[in-house]
Enzyme design. Structure first.
Site, PDB file in Angstrom:
ATOM      1  N   ASP A   7     -27.299  75.069 -58.616  1.00 19.26           N
ATOM      2  CA  ASP A   7     -26.975  74.463 -57.334  1.00 19.26           C
ATOM      3  C   ASP A   7     -25.557  74.946 -56.994  1.00 19.26           C
ATOM      4  O   ASP A   7     -24.801  75.353 -57.890  1.00 19.26           O
ATOM      5  CB  ASP A   7     -27.035  72.935 -57.461  1.00 19.26           C
ATOM      6  N   LEU A   8     -25.204  74.916 -55.734  1.00 19.13           N
ATOM      7  CA  LEU A   8     -23.869  75.386 -55.338  1.00 19.13           C
ATOM      8  C   LEU A   8     -22.919  74.228 -55.010  1.00 19.13           C
ATOM      9  O   LEU A   8     -21.891  74.033 -55.675  1.00 19.13           O
ATOM     10  CB  LEU A   8     -24.002  76.307 -54.111  1.00 19.13           C
ATOM     11  N   ASP A   9     -23.290  73.455 -53.971  1.00 19.95           N
ATOM     12  CA  ASP A   9     -22.411  72.387 -53.488  1.00 19.95           C
ATOM     13  C   ASP A   9     -22.284  71.279 -54.540  1.00 19.95           C
ATOM     14  O   ASP A   9     -23.266  70.609 -54.855  1.00 19.95           O
ATOM     15  CB  ASP A   9     -22.974  71.792 -52.188  1.00 19.95           C
ATOM     16  N   THR A  15     -17.776  71.458 -52.340  1.00 22.53           N
ATOM     17  CA  THR A  15     -18.073  71.353 -50.911  1.00 22.53           C
ATOM     18  C   THR A  15     -18.756  70.039 -50.572  1.00 22.53           C
ATOM     19  O   THR A  15     -18.850  69.686 -49.394  1.00 22.53           O
ATOM     20  CB  THR A  15     -18.985  72.510 -50.474  1.00 22.53           C
ATOM     21  N   TRP A  23     -20.670  64.742 -42.054  1.00 24.43           N
ATOM     22  CA  TRP A  23     -21.725  63.770 -41.706  1.00 24.43           C
ATOM     23  C   TRP A  23     -21.128  62.436 -41.299  1.00 24.43           C
ATOM     24  O   TRP A  23     -21.602  61.780 -40.378  1.00 24.43           O
ATOM     25  CB  TRP A  23     -22.693  63.557 -42.872  1.00 24.43           C
ATOM     26  N   LYS A  43     -26.930  64.106 -50.766  1.00 26.49           N
ATOM     27  CA  LYS A  43     -26.579  65.281 -51.571  1.00 26.49           C
ATOM     28  C   LYS A  43     -27.827  66.081 -51.934  1.00 26.49           C
ATOM     29  O   LYS A  43     -28.816  65.504 -52.397  1.00 26.49           O
ATOM     30  CB  LYS A  43     -25.855  64.843 -52.857  1.00 26.49           C
ATOM     31  N   GLY A  44     -27.751  67.375 -51.741  1.00 25.16           N
ATOM     32  CA  GLY A  44     -28.873  68.244 -52.089  1.00 25.16           C
ATOM     33  C   GLY A  44     -29.917  68.345 -50.984  1.00 25.16           C
ATOM     34  O   GLY A  44     -30.779  69.215 -51.000  1.00 25.16           O
ATOM     35  N   VAL A  45     -29.839  67.436 -50.022  1.00 26.46           N
ATOM     36  CA  VAL A  45     -30.855  67.358 -48.967  1.00 26.46           C
ATOM     37  C   VAL A  45     -30.487  68.318 -47.825  1.00 26.46           C
ATOM     38  O   VAL A  45     -29.316  68.422 -47.439  1.00 26.46           O
ATOM     39  CB  VAL A  45     -30.946  65.888 -48.469  1.00 26.46           C
ATOM     40  N   ARG A  47     -29.996  70.275 -44.182  1.00 23.32           N
ATOM     41  CA  ARG A  47     -29.242  69.821 -43.005  1.00 23.32           C
ATOM     42  C   ARG A  47     -30.098  68.921 -42.107  1.00 23.32           C
ATOM     43  O   ARG A  47     -29.710  67.799 -41.794  1.00 23.32           O
ATOM     44  CB  ARG A  47     -28.756  71.054 -42.223  1.00 23.32           C
ATOM     45  N   LYS A  76     -22.611  69.404 -36.491  1.00 23.73           N
ATOM     46  CA  LYS A  76     -22.185  69.064 -37.864  1.00 23.73           C
ATOM     47  C   LYS A  76     -21.775  70.316 -38.609  1.00 23.73           C
ATOM     48  O   LYS A  76     -20.751  70.366 -39.291  1.00 23.73           O
ATOM     49  CB  LYS A  76     -23.324  68.342 -38.607  1.00 23.73           C
ATOM     50  N   SER A 114     -29.508  76.829 -53.904  1.00 20.25           N
ATOM     51  CA  SER A 114     -28.839  75.843 -53.063  1.00 20.25           C
ATOM     52  C   SER A 114     -29.641  75.617 -51.796  1.00 20.25           C
ATOM     53  O   SER A 114     -30.190  76.562 -51.230  1.00 20.25           O
ATOM     54  CB  SER A 114     -27.452  76.357 -52.679  1.00 20.25           C
ATOM     55  N   ALA A 115     -29.676  74.365 -51.340  1.00 17.99           N
ATOM     56  CA  ALA A 115     -30.346  74.039 -50.077  1.00 17.99           C
ATOM     57  C   ALA A 115     -29.535  74.530 -48.879  1.00 17.99           C
ATOM     58  O   ALA A 115     -29.995  74.483 -47.742  1.00 17.99           O
ATOM     59  CB  ALA A 115     -30.537  72.532 -49.977  1.00 17.99           C
ATOM     60  N   LYS A 145     -35.396  70.017 -51.528  1.00 17.30           N
ATOM     61  CA  LYS A 145     -35.229  69.087 -52.639  1.00 17.30           C
ATOM     62  C   LYS A 145     -35.454  67.669 -52.096  1.00 17.30           C
ATOM     63  O   LYS A 145     -35.023  67.404 -50.979  1.00 17.30           O
ATOM     64  CB  LYS A 145     -33.798  69.199 -53.207  1.00 17.30           C
ATOM     65  N   GLU A 169     -27.375  70.850 -61.654  1.00 18.86           N
ATOM     66  CA  GLU A 169     -27.318  70.081 -60.399  1.00 18.86           C
ATOM     67  C   GLU A 169     -26.281  68.966 -60.444  1.00 18.86           C
ATOM     68  O   GLU A 169     -25.895  68.514 -61.525  1.00 18.86           O
ATOM     69  CB  GLU A 169     -28.684  69.408 -60.166  1.00 18.86           C
ATOM     70  N   ASP A 170     -25.866  68.513 -59.265  1.00 24.24           N
ATOM     71  CA  ASP A 170     -24.994  67.330 -59.187  1.00 24.24           C
ATOM     72  C   ASP A 170     -25.657  66.206 -58.394  1.00 24.24           C
ATOM     73  O   ASP A 170     -25.067  65.142 -58.254  1.00 24.24           O
ATOM     74  CB  ASP A 170     -23.659  67.680 -58.506  1.00 24.24           C
TER      75      ASP A 170
HETATM   76  C1  BG6 Z   1     -26.839  71.084 -50.091  1.00 20.78           C
HETATM   77  C2  BG6 Z   1     -25.836  69.968 -49.901  1.00 20.78           C
HETATM   78  O1  BG6 Z   1     -26.385  71.948 -51.088  1.00 20.78           O
HETATM   79  O2  BG6 Z   1     -26.994  71.814 -48.882  1.00 20.78           O
HETATM   80  C3  BG6 Z   1     -26.244  69.083 -48.736  1.00 20.78           C
HETATM   81  O3  BG6 Z   1     -25.767  69.201 -51.091  1.00 20.78           O
HETATM   82  C4  BG6 Z   1     -26.448  69.927 -47.485  1.00 20.78           C
HETATM   83  O4  BG6 Z   1     -25.248  68.112 -48.525  1.00 20.78           O
HETATM   84  C5  BG6 Z   1     -27.452  71.044 -47.775  1.00 20.78           C
HETATM   85  O5  BG6 Z   1     -26.926  69.135 -46.419  1.00 20.78           O
HETATM   86  C6  BG6 Z   1     -27.649  71.971 -46.574  1.00 20.78           C
HETATM   87  O6  BG6 Z   1     -26.452  72.655 -46.339  1.00 20.78           O
HETATM   88  P1  BG6 Z   1     -26.128  73.520 -45.038  1.00 20.78           P
HETATM   89  O7  BG6 Z   1     -24.862  74.230 -45.416  1.00 20.78           O
HETATM   90  O8  BG6 Z   1     -27.278  74.448 -44.821  1.00 20.78           O
HETATM   91  O9  BG6 Z   1     -25.957  72.551 -43.930  1.00 20.78           O
HETATM   92 MG    MG Z   2     -25.213  69.823 -55.005  1.00 15.75          MG
END
Ligand code: BG6
Ligand code: MG
Length: 221
Positions: A7-9, A15, A23, A43-45, A47, A76, A114-115, A145, A169-170
């Site tokens: 996972d990245l964020d 981030t 948000w 988190k992980g969800v 946009r 956002k 990463s999502a 996710k 993951e976090d």
């Molecule tokens: C995930 C984050 O990695 O990416 C979420 O944990 C975020 O908070 C999701 O909504 C989508 O990210 P982005 O950068 O495409 O808006």
């Molecule tokens: Mg994450």
């Protein structure tokens, strides 16, 4: 263990706090409170799924057309991009570079799962893109996710069986996705929030090849 799916964020860089701020501000414009406890569920969800959850939280899920929702997502993201634009390699979380170096030396594949549609740009800002054998394109993943899709795609990109991968993951949604993919999950953060993980560490500084390998081996016992 043949591959590690990252996972990245919140794992490679913090981030997660910028997603929260963006948000929270959008929520407050809409009259919906996004506090830290509710943010945990975001988190992980993706946009759009995050926005849907926020609107549902405010009881206004039906008030916005799909075009209006897209506009809110653009807004956002513009704020989020503003918050992250000064990021540099100094923003990489502790323990990550030593881990990437260890995995590279051991010939273990590394994939970003990463999502975030911003993942490639962030990896460039952090100057770590070259470590990775691939980045799953979040835009091509059908179910986000906690569905397993992104981690299954990550294993495939690594050319590895899910059973030979470890996911890091976090987020609770991310751990759920890893486990649903039949992959060993190592999580960083709160033990209660991340209870489904095979191993929970309190900091990225505790991540190492040995810890990931041990979690993977324990799962085979
Ligand atoms: C995930 C984050 O990695 O990416 C979420 O944990 C975020 O908070 C999701 O909504 C989508 O990210 P982005 O950068 O495409 O808006
Ligand atoms: Mg994450």
């Amino acid at each position: 263990m043949k591959a590690v799916l990252f996972d990245l964020d919140g794992v490679i860089t913090d981030t997660a706090k910028f997603h929260f701020l963006a948000w929270r501000d959008l929520g407050s414009e809409l009259g919906i409170e996004v506090d830290e406890a509710f943010n945990e569920e975001l988190k992980g969800v993706s946009r759009i799924d995050s926005l849907e959850r926020i609107l549902a939280q405010g009881g206004v899920a039906d008030k916005y057309s799909s075009a209006e929702k897209d506009e809110l997502c653009v807004k956002k993201n513009a704020h989020y991009l503003e918050l992250i634009k000064e990021m540099t390699p100094a923003d990489i979380l502790p323990g990550i570079i030593p881990l990437l170096e260890e995995l590279k030396a051991a010939g273990i594949k590394m994939i970003v799962t990463s999502a975030s549609k911003n993942a490639p740009g962030i990896l460039d800002l952090l100057q770590v893109r070259a470590y990775f054998n691939g980045i799953v394109d979040a835009a091509t993943v059908k179910a986000g996710k906690p569905a397993p899709d992104i981690f299954l795609a990550g294993a495939q990109l690594a050319g590895a069986d899910p059973a030979d991968c470890v996911g890091v993951e976090d987020a609770a949604s991310g751990v759920e996705a890893i486990k649903a993919a039949g992959i060993v999950a190592v999580a960083v953060g709160d033990e209660q929030v991340l209870a489904l993980a095979d191993r929970v560490l309190s900091s990225t500084a505790d991540l190492s090849l040995a810890v990931l390998q041990e979690a993977w081996e324990n799962s085979k016992k």
